[in-house]
Each structure stands twice: as structure tokens, then as C-alpha cells.
Design a protein around this motif. Structure first.
Motif, short mmCIF file in Angstrom:
data_model
loop_
_atom_site.label_atom_id
_atom_site.label_comp_id
_atom_site.label_asym_id
_atom_site.label_seq_id
_atom_site.Cartn_x
_atom_site.Cartn_y
_atom_site.Cartn_z
N VAL A 160 0.84 -1.20 0.00
CA VAL A 160 0.00 0.00 0.00
C VAL A 160 0.88 1.25 0.00
CG1 VAL A 160 -1.70 1.33 1.30
CG2 VAL A 160 -1.93 -1.15 1.14
N GLY A 161 1.91 1.23 0.86
CA GLY A 161 2.83 2.36 0.90
C GLY A 161 3.58 2.54 -0.40
N ILE A 162 4.00 1.43 -1.00
CA ILE A 162 4.71 1.51 -2.28
C ILE A 162 3.79 2.10 -3.35
CG2 ILE A 162 5.78 0.14 -4.12
CD1 ILE A 162 6.65 -1.84 -1.92
N GLY A 163 2.54 1.66 -3.36
CA GLY A 163 1.59 2.18 -4.32
C GLY A 163 1.37 3.67 -4.18
N ARG A 164 1.28 4.12 -2.94
CA ARG A 164 1.08 5.56 -2.70
C ARG A 164 2.31 6.35 -3.12
NH1 ARG A 164 -2.08 5.88 3.17
NH2 ARG A 164 -4.05 4.96 2.42
N ALA A 255 12.61 -3.33 -2.97
CA ALA A 255 13.43 -2.57 -3.92
C ALA A 255 13.04 -2.89 -5.36
CB ALA A 255 14.91 -2.88 -3.69
N LEU A 256 12.79 -4.17 -5.64
CA LEU A 256 12.36 -4.56 -6.99
C LEU A 256 11.00 -3.95 -7.32
CD1 LEU A 256 13.46 -8.31 -7.00
CD2 LEU A 256 14.32 -6.51 -8.52
N ALA A 257 10.11 -3.92 -6.33
CA ALA A 257 8.79 -3.33 -6.54
C ALA A 257 8.90 -1.84 -6.82
CB ALA A 257 7.91 -3.56 -5.31
N GLN A 258 9.86 -1.17 -6.18
CA GLN A 258 10.07 0.26 -6.42
C GLN A 258 10.76 0.51 -7.76
OE1 GLN A 258 9.03 2.86 -4.96
NE2 GLN A 258 8.74 2.52 -2.79
#
Length: 304
Positions: A160-164, A255-258
Motif C-alpha cells: 500500500v505504501g509503495i503504491g502511494r 526494492a524490486l517493486a520500487q
């Protein structure tokens, strides 16, 4: 100072503060609680995983300019470390949800990596996803099952934080959740020989450092803890255990998601899911030992 340099410094600080605490505040008897036997039958200490987990957590603090991204990193790493610690230290006492007068039947389920693994001396009654599901079917909630659920929840919250932080939607959230949780488990599957998981973590971290933003910062932190712990791990003095491997894998997953956009996330998830599924049927150790190049890399720096 660049954010990547801050990630290096904060990861180092977390690592060395954890080491200082273990040395100065735990008695020799308390430290012996973390002793396990590796696949050589040599006594190693799980304190290495505690230091790595601490370094992974503190490296996320370098994302101070983006509170959503920082939240998205800290929660999954903390979940991986905490649930991994429970599995490392309490795995011999699974929680039984059946009535006290219910028939008792030991759950013995062998995973392809259970016997050749580094993590001997720990509970091997239920291994792998199938093992924990079968244990649940027999009324036993293993610490491994709790870890799978807890890391999955932590990954979902962190996503959720990554998405935001990236302004992405529901498809990215779903892929990020699977990527982070799967990476945390996959790192644990590679922690079966001294140095193996940390070598893989080093390679992925170096690839991540070629990017910008959160991925580079987190990759720098992951690279730092890998290099700091690698000598002890290769020397068979310490090991990551679930605590360190799950935390490191979760950090790399974040990190990969970012780093990636939707197509890249999909490819990464397919790779991670495939490897996790394959581990239920094949032994990574046997695959590596059967390939001359992989075997040479795997044996580099440690006694065979």
C-alpha cells in the motif's frame, strides 16, 4: 550526502548496533540459545541473521523524504524479521488448535530442501507450503504457517505504501504483495549453504544500484549488510536463519517493486513464484551441485 550513501551508513549502523547489543547485553548462555548445527555438523550462531535484519530495517530510514515509501519498506522487512525470528526460535513447539483429548499424530512432511539444508537442528516436521497446509489440515498451526501468513500480510500492507509513493493502482499492489512475500521466502530457500543467500543478495543489490530513487537506496542498504555478514557466514561462524533471510528477501522484494513498472513486476512475480513452486519438487542444492559454473560460484569462499 546522497540518499544511497545514507542507506549504506544507516544499514551499517543498524548492523553494528545489533552486534553491540548481542555482545554486551546477552550472556554466553543466552547466546547459546541461537546455536544451530549446519550441514557440515558445525555449530553456527543465528546472531548473524539478527544483525542483517537490523541493518535491513535501518536502511529503510534513508527514505526519509518519502514517508509512504519508507512505510512500504519498513513494514514488510519488520514482518519478515519478526516472523522469521519466531520460526527460528519456536519452531519445535507448533501451536495445536485441536481439543486436548484429540488424537495426537506427528506431522512428518519432507521438503526437497529439508535434509540437505544448512538449517539443521531446527524443526523439520513440516516444511514447505504443502507441509504447512497438511499440518493445518491435521489441526496443527506451525510457526511456519504463521510466518507465511504474517509475511504475506506485511507484504500487502507494505505494498500500500509503495503504491502511494508511486501513484500506482490495484494491479501493482497485488503484484507487489506477491513479489515481496515471494522474495522473502525465496531468500530463505537459498540460505541452505554458507554464503549462498548473501551472494545472491549481493548480485541483486548490485543490479539495483544502477537505478535511481528508492530502489537504489534500498539496494545500497541490502548490499551493505550482505558484505558485512558474508565473511562470518562463509566462515561458518554465523548464519542468517529465517530472521535474516526473510528480512533481506523482503527488502530486495521492496526494492524490486520500487524499481519496476507493471510489465517488469509481472515478469519478476512469475520468476519468483516459479522458483518457490519448484522448490516443492526439486532441490536447489542438487541443481547447483550439478552445474559446474553454479557449483564454483556456490563454493567460492567456503570449504566444500
Amino acid at each position: 550526502m546522497t540518499r544511497a550513501a545514507q542507506g549504506v551508513l544507516l544499514a551499517s549502523a543498524g548492523f553494528f548496533l545489533a552486534r553491540k547489543y548481542l555482545v554486551q547485553h546477552l550472556s554466553p548462555e543466552q547466546l547459546r540459545r541461537y546455536e544451530r548445527q549446519n550441514f557440515h555438523g558445525k555449530t553456527v550462531n543465528l546472531s548473524g541473521g539478527i544483525k542483517v535484519a537490523a541493518g535491513c530495517l535501518t536502511s529503510a530510514l534513508a527514505l526519509s523524504g518519502n514517508s509512504a515509501a519508507k512505510f512500504g519498506a519498513i513494514v514488510p522487512v519488520a514482518a519478515g524479521a519478526a516472523l522469521g525470528y519466531i520460526d527460528d526460535t519456536q519452531a519445535q513447539t507448533p501451536f495445536d488448535t485441536r481439543p486436548e483429548n484429540a488424537d495426537s499424530q506427528e506431522v512428518t512432511i519432507n521438503n526437497a530442501e529439508a535434509n540437505p539444508g544448512q538449517k539443521t537442528g531446527v524443526n523439520t516436521a513440516a516444511k514447505g507450503f504443502h507441509g504447512h497446509l497438511r499440518a493445518l489440515a491435521q489441526g496443527k498451526v506451525t510457526t511456519g504457517a504463521l510466518k507465511i501468513a504474517g509475511i504475506g500480510i506485511g507484504a500487502g500492507i507494505g505494498a500500500v505504501g509503495i503504491g502511494r509513493s508511486r501513484g500506482s493502482g490495484l494491479p501493482s499492489w497485488a503484484l507487489d504483495t506477491v513479489l515481496i512475500a515471494g522474495s522473502a521466502n525465496l531468500a530463505n530457500l537459498f540460505d541452505l549453504r554458507p554464503g549462498r543467500c548473501l551472494k545472491l543478495g549481493t548480485l541483486i543489490s548490485l543490479l539495483l544500484r544502477g537505478n535511481k530513487g528508492a530502489a537504489k537506496i534500498l539496494g545500497s542498504g541490502a548490499l551493505t549488510v550482505c558484505l558485512l555478514e558474508l565473511p562470518k557466514d562463509l566462515g561458518e561462524k554465523e548464519m542468517l536463519g529465517d530472521t535474516g533471510a526473510n528480512a533481506l528477501g523482503a527488502l530486495l522484494g521492496v526494492a524490486l517493486a520500487q524499481k519496476t513498472k507493471l510489465p517488469g513486476k509481472l515478469l519478476a512475480v512469475l520468476a519468483v513464484v516459479t522458483l518457490n513452486a519448484a522448490s516443492e519438487k526439486i532441490s536447489f542444492s542438487q541443481v547447483i551441485s550439478g552445474n559446474a559454473v553454479l557449483r564454483a560460484i556456490d563454493n567460492l569462499g567456503r570449504r566444500c
